[in-house]
Design a protein around this motif. Structure first.
Motif, mmCIF file in Angstrom:
data_model
loop_
_atom_site.group_PDB
_atom_site.id
_atom_site.type_symbol
_atom_site.label_atom_id
_atom_site.label_comp_id
_atom_site.label_asym_id
_atom_site.label_seq_id
_atom_site.Cartn_x
_atom_site.Cartn_y
_atom_site.Cartn_z
ATOM 1 N N ALA A 187 49.495 21.839 0.863
ATOM 2 C CA ALA A 187 48.625 20.758 1.342
ATOM 3 C C ALA A 187 49.340 19.928 2.402
ATOM 4 C CB ALA A 187 48.183 19.882 0.173
ATOM 5 N N ALA A 225 44.361 25.132 0.228
ATOM 6 C CA ALA A 225 44.600 23.854 0.919
ATOM 7 C C ALA A 225 43.837 23.797 2.238
ATOM 8 C CB ALA A 225 46.100 23.674 1.163
ATOM 9 N N ASP A 229 40.139 23.238 1.517
ATOM 10 C CA ASP A 229 39.891 21.855 1.100
ATOM 11 C C ASP A 229 39.906 20.899 2.296
ATOM 12 O OD1 ASP A 229 39.697 22.701 -1.506
ATOM 13 O OD2 ASP A 229 41.703 22.034 -2.095
ATOM 14 N N ALA A 230 40.753 21.207 3.282
ATOM 15 C CA ALA A 230 40.886 20.330 4.448
ATOM 16 C C ALA A 230 39.874 20.655 5.541
ATOM 17 C CB ALA A 230 42.297 20.432 5.017
#
Length: 476
Positions: A77, A132, A135-136
């Motif tokens: 992340a 990650a 999600d971003a």
């Protein structure tokens, strides 16, 4: 294309209730939807990571013990956050480098994270990074090295190609959408002979990840720019002949410049590392933000796509000094390109497709709208292709930004910018070749009240989607 003689009837102003003129025909070749999406993203972050990170190597031998791989603070992340905050739209991971060590628990080898102490042998770097990135809200890509210095079947053509395609299938079916698959022909001298079934690999990728662009020296979707310093040719066509290219053996000059009569659309990807090496080494320092800005002008500013390598360190994090440089690089770009001085100008054109009425969909005012889907188009069969900018008061700038609507083909061959000197007529400021998705040109600071952007030569009627004037006080 030769310019044609203008006639008075060509420039007749048409009434506002006349039927709209349709868009001009594309000039082939043109990009696919996945190529358009990739080109508009502009920048991706490369992440070289693996046993080399811990053994201070660049090309691993394939004999390092898996126990060396133990990034105690790995945080995917953090990698993605650094990329997104610096303006990058995709991250590409070296899922397997030349040493053959796999950053996911492959079923086809024990030389992977499964045999390492990291996460107790239950870790999966590919899974953590893909999650990650998702999600971003940024893209995720993979590099699977064809050269494998560990795998015993390497050198036995059919057996190794089966092995490689097995691993590629794992990567393309377990981790969600893949935006780019990065391939190369790298191999050290004196290594085993090995024939790679690239066309079979391409077909597999198309089958499993139809939205992914495929990178190699010869495409099929994007090509290597011919060097590892992130520099495209000052003339750079997205047009290319794939039949003239061989993975691992293509003329670097051809890769840098492309081909004005190429039959394929294969734009250039400019790869470069923020550090001297591709893997992290404690003794090495990152390039400065101003150096990255110079690379930006010579990659994205020359119709390329920038792939900047930022290697995580041995703790599993991107180093603070690299983060600082990326933040400064982002701020430099913002300060230069956030304001377009051309927006305060009164625009006119030598002609407008469909006539110079106020409601023409092809008027010169389109060049002040961001994006490539609105554009200025001249009337057909003209001999003068000019955009005229007049300001209420003098403006100062030293950067020209130009874009073409590449969905209709790459057209501009030569162009120049000229300014009106007090009582001395028009004077040329800068000239250039090829525009493509984006062209950036730098010149000494100019102060003027009147400008002309002139296309001198074009493949068919030129089309301009964006024109920007900017101030850069940072470049040397």
């Amino acid at each position: 294309m030769e310019k044609k003689t203008t006639t008075s009837s060509d420039c007749l102003v048409r009434s506002a209730d006349s039927p709209q003129k349709p868009p001009p025909l594309p000039i082939l070749p043109i990009p696919t939807s996945r190529q358009l999406e990739w080109q508009s993203a502009s920048m991706a972050l490369f992440l070289h990571f693996g046993p080399n990170t811990f053994t201070d190597s660049e090309w691993g031998s394939g004999r390092a013990d898996p126990s060396v791989f133990n990034p105690t603070h790995l945080d995917a992340a953090q990698w993605v956050g650094v990329a997104k905050q610096a303006g990058f739209s995709c991250v590409i991971l070296t899922a397997k480098h030349h040493d053959g060590f796999c950053l996911w628990p492959s079923e086809y080898t024990d030389y992977s994270v499964r045999s390492s102490p990291w996460r107790g042998g239950r870790g999966d770097v590919v899974a953590e990074l893909s999650s990650a990135a998702r999600d971003a809200g940024i893209g995720f890509g993979l590099y699977l090295s064809p050269w494998d210095r560990h795998e015993p079947s390497y050198g036995r053509t059919v057996e190794y190609n089966e092995f490689y395609m097995g691993q590629m299938t794992e990567l393309l079916t377990r981790y969600g959408e893949i935006k780019e698959v990065f391939l190369d022909g790298a191999k050290g001298q004196g290594e085993k002979d090995m024939e790679y079934y690239f066309e079979s690999w391409f077909s597999l990728i198309r089958q499993l990840q139809p939205r992914a662009v495929i990178f190699s020296d010869a495409g099929p979707d994007n090509r290597w720019i011919g060097n590892e310093n992130g520099t495209a040719g000052s003339t750079c066509w997205s047009l290319f002949n794939r039949s003239s290219a061989k993975i691992g053996g293509t003329d670097p000059q051809y890769l840098r410049s492309g081909d004005p009569v190429g039959h394929d659309w294969v734009p250039g990807e400019c790869d470069v590392s923020i550090r001297p090496g591709w893997f992290w080494h404690a003794r090495q320092a990152p390039k400065s933000a101003r150096t990255l800005l110079d690379i930006y002008y010579k990659s994205i500013g020359r119709n390329g796509h920038l792939l900047l390598n930022v290697p995580p360190n041995s703790s599993g994090l991107i180093s603070e000094e690299d983060i600082q440089v990326l933040q400064e690089f982002n701020e430099l770009r913002r300060s230069i390109f956030d304001e377009n001085l051309a927006k305060s100008a009164l625009l006119s054109a030598s002609s407008t497709r469909g006539g110079m009425m106020n409601n023409s969909r092809f008027g010169p005012e389109n060049v002040l709208k961001e994006g490539i889907y609105s554009y200025w188009a001249p009337e057909e069969n003209q001999s003068d292709w000019t955009l005229h900018l007049r300001f209420q008061e003098k403006v100062k700038f030293n950067v020209l930004q130009v874009q073409e609507p590449i969905q209709l083909g790459q057209r501009v061959i030569q162009f120049h910018l000229e300014t009106l000197n007090n009582g001395e007529g028009w004077r040329q400021v800068i000239n250039g070749t090829t525009v493509g998705y984006q062209r950036l040109l730098q010149f000494p600071m100019l102060e003027t009240q009147e400008l002309r952007f002139v296309v001198d030569k074009s493949r068919g009627d030129p089309l301009i989607s964006y024109l920007g004037l900017h101030v850069d006080t940072f470049s040397i």
